[in-house]
Design a protein around this motif. Sequence first.
Motif, mmCIF file in Angstrom:
data_model
loop_
_atom_site.group_PDB
_atom_site.id
_atom_site.type_symbol
_atom_site.label_atom_id
_atom_site.label_comp_id
_atom_site.label_asym_id
_atom_site.label_seq_id
_atom_site.Cartn_x
_atom_site.Cartn_y
_atom_site.Cartn_z
ATOM 1 N N VAL A 44 -12.146 19.284 -12.704
ATOM 2 C CA VAL A 44 -11.484 18.888 -13.681
ATOM 3 C C VAL A 44 -10.140 18.133 -13.378
ATOM 4 O O VAL A 44 -9.696 17.376 -14.257
ATOM 5 C CB VAL A 44 -10.983 20.241 -14.796
ATOM 6 N N HIS A 45 -9.479 18.522 -12.251
ATOM 7 C CA HIS A 45 -8.185 18.042 -11.872
ATOM 8 C C HIS A 45 -8.261 16.710 -11.677
ATOM 9 O O HIS A 45 -7.358 16.067 -11.274
ATOM 10 C CB HIS A 45 -7.397 18.839 -10.744
ATOM 11 N N ARG A 46 -9.672 16.012 -11.281
ATOM 12 C CA ARG A 46 -9.847 14.702 -10.929
ATOM 13 C C ARG A 46 -9.743 13.727 -12.109
ATOM 14 O O ARG A 46 -9.964 12.321 -12.012
ATOM 15 C CB ARG A 46 -10.970 14.596 -10.299
ATOM 16 N N ILE A 47 -9.375 14.372 -13.437
ATOM 17 C CA ILE A 47 -9.463 13.511 -14.475
ATOM 18 C C ILE A 47 -8.487 12.654 -14.646
ATOM 19 O O ILE A 47 -7.338 12.842 -13.993
ATOM 20 C CB ILE A 47 -9.564 14.567 -15.728
ATOM 21 N N SER A 48 -8.765 11.361 -15.035
ATOM 22 C CA SER A 48 -7.807 10.352 -15.464
ATOM 23 C C SER A 48 -8.148 9.573 -16.713
ATOM 24 O O SER A 48 -9.144 10.076 -17.473
ATOM 25 C CB SER A 48 -7.804 9.355 -14.276
ATOM 26 N N SER A 90 -18.170 15.818 -17.935
ATOM 27 C CA SER A 90 -19.650 15.942 -17.815
ATOM 28 C C SER A 90 -19.988 16.795 -16.637
ATOM 29 O O SER A 90 -20.783 17.526 -16.611
ATOM 30 C CB SER A 90 -20.461 14.535 -18.131
ATOM 31 N N LYS A 91 -19.618 16.066 -15.338
ATOM 32 C CA LYS A 91 -19.848 16.837 -14.121
ATOM 33 C C LYS A 91 -19.341 18.304 -13.950
ATOM 34 O O LYS A 91 -20.145 19.093 -13.639
ATOM 35 C CB LYS A 91 -19.103 15.960 -13.035
ATOM 36 N N ALA A 92 -18.184 18.366 -14.460
ATOM 37 C CA ALA A 92 -17.662 19.902 -14.512
ATOM 38 C C ALA A 92 -18.437 20.812 -15.151
ATOM 39 O O ALA A 92 -18.509 22.009 -15.020
ATOM 40 C CB ALA A 92 -16.077 19.950 -14.998
ATOM 41 N N GLU A 93 -18.992 20.223 -16.570
ATOM 42 C CA GLU A 93 -19.399 21.226 -17.561
ATOM 43 C C GLU A 93 -20.871 21.512 -16.894
ATOM 44 O O GLU A 93 -21.472 22.499 -17.188
ATOM 45 C CB GLU A 93 -19.704 20.303 -18.810
ATOM 46 N N ALA A 128 -1.102 19.144 -16.580
ATOM 47 C CA ALA A 128 0.221 18.355 -17.287
ATOM 48 C C ALA A 128 0.792 17.599 -16.446
ATOM 49 O O ALA A 128 1.293 16.392 -16.769
ATOM 50 C CB ALA A 128 1.126 19.455 -17.851
ATOM 51 N N ILE A 129 1.242 18.029 -15.105
ATOM 52 C CA ILE A 129 2.012 17.003 -14.260
ATOM 53 C C ILE A 129 1.272 15.878 -13.687
ATOM 54 O O ILE A 129 1.895 15.020 -13.740
ATOM 55 C CB ILE A 129 2.236 17.906 -13.006
ATOM 56 N N GLY A 130 -0.101 16.230 -13.654
ATOM 57 C CA GLY A 130 -0.947 15.200 -13.329
ATOM 58 C C GLY A 130 -1.074 14.014 -14.474
ATOM 59 O O GLY A 130 -1.019 12.857 -14.024
ATOM 60 N N ARG A 131 -1.283 14.614 -15.622
ATOM 61 C CA ARG A 131 -1.170 13.549 -16.699
ATOM 62 C C ARG A 131 -0.089 12.809 -17.091
ATOM 63 O O ARG A 131 0.124 11.721 -17.463
ATOM 64 C CB ARG A 131 -1.548 14.299 -17.830
ATOM 65 N N ILE A 132 1.212 13.410 -16.709
ATOM 66 C CA ILE A 132 2.546 12.691 -16.610
ATOM 67 C C ILE A 132 2.449 11.774 -15.813
ATOM 68 O O ILE A 132 3.164 10.482 -15.896
ATOM 69 C CB ILE A 132 3.542 13.536 -16.591
ATOM 70 N N SER A 133 2.091 12.020 -14.433
ATOM 71 C CA SER A 133 2.061 10.900 -13.356
ATOM 72 C C SER A 133 1.060 9.873 -13.634
ATOM 73 O O SER A 133 1.505 8.595 -13.151
ATOM 74 C CB SER A 133 1.529 11.522 -11.976
#
Length: 259
Positions: free
Chosen positions: A59-63, A72-75, A170-175
């Motif tokens: 999930v943290h690979r999301i962009s 889809s892969k995570a689910e 959240a930090i990743g989405r800000i970046s």
Amino acid sequence: MATDAAVAADPPASKGCPAMKAEFAKHAEYLNALNDKRERLVKASRDITMNSKKVIFQVHRISKVNKEEVLSKAENDLAAVVNQNIGKLVKELQGTDFWKLRRAYTFGVQEYVEAATLCRFCRTGTLLSLVEINDSLLALSDKSVEPLQLNVLDYVLGVADLSGELMRLAIGRISDGEVEYAKKICAFVRDIYRELTLVVPLMDDNSEMKKKMEVMLQSVVKIENACFNVHVRGSEYIPLLGSSADPDYSFFGASDFDQ
């Protein structure tokens, strides 16, 4: 004469020994079987923990450009955790007292709840409920026995852990420039924290939960600081997050961010 009297008194006790041995042999057999089952549950719990963590990492690979593909892969991976790993718990726990062996599998269940709720939030922006989780597990159980149902305690503990992953998200989405999405995460985590502060005092043994609440508050503060700094200073710092192999999060109020 005294010896003869003693010998005469022994037979009744001696006759009772086989029955006593059989009784304690039965108890020993039960305890050995219970210990063996506990070991199998611990192993299954480790597998659930490991594979649930893989879902979280996915999930943290999301962009902005790959959200649907990543989710889809995570689910799909999460469904595999349910069918393969949690399925083993169901087989072991059918017909037994779930609470008796809870400590053997609680950590795996908490990690699964964390992964499942993270996927649901990223998909719909809502919190996956305990009822929904338990409904999804009914198909794993034999209809002739009591089904495995996750308890409220493990669910609440798992949801408390969710805040840390949402802070990282959240930090990743800000970046990645998705400041509004980070603000949505901030409001969501703040709401969970507020609701849990009402639940924790009602828990009998809440020492573990109190520790998680302290960590959760830290996550809320870090997300708030990150959103506040971006709001006040503008977006001039956002490109810096992706300009180095070792970015600095200190100005976001998240200097100890676990990268």
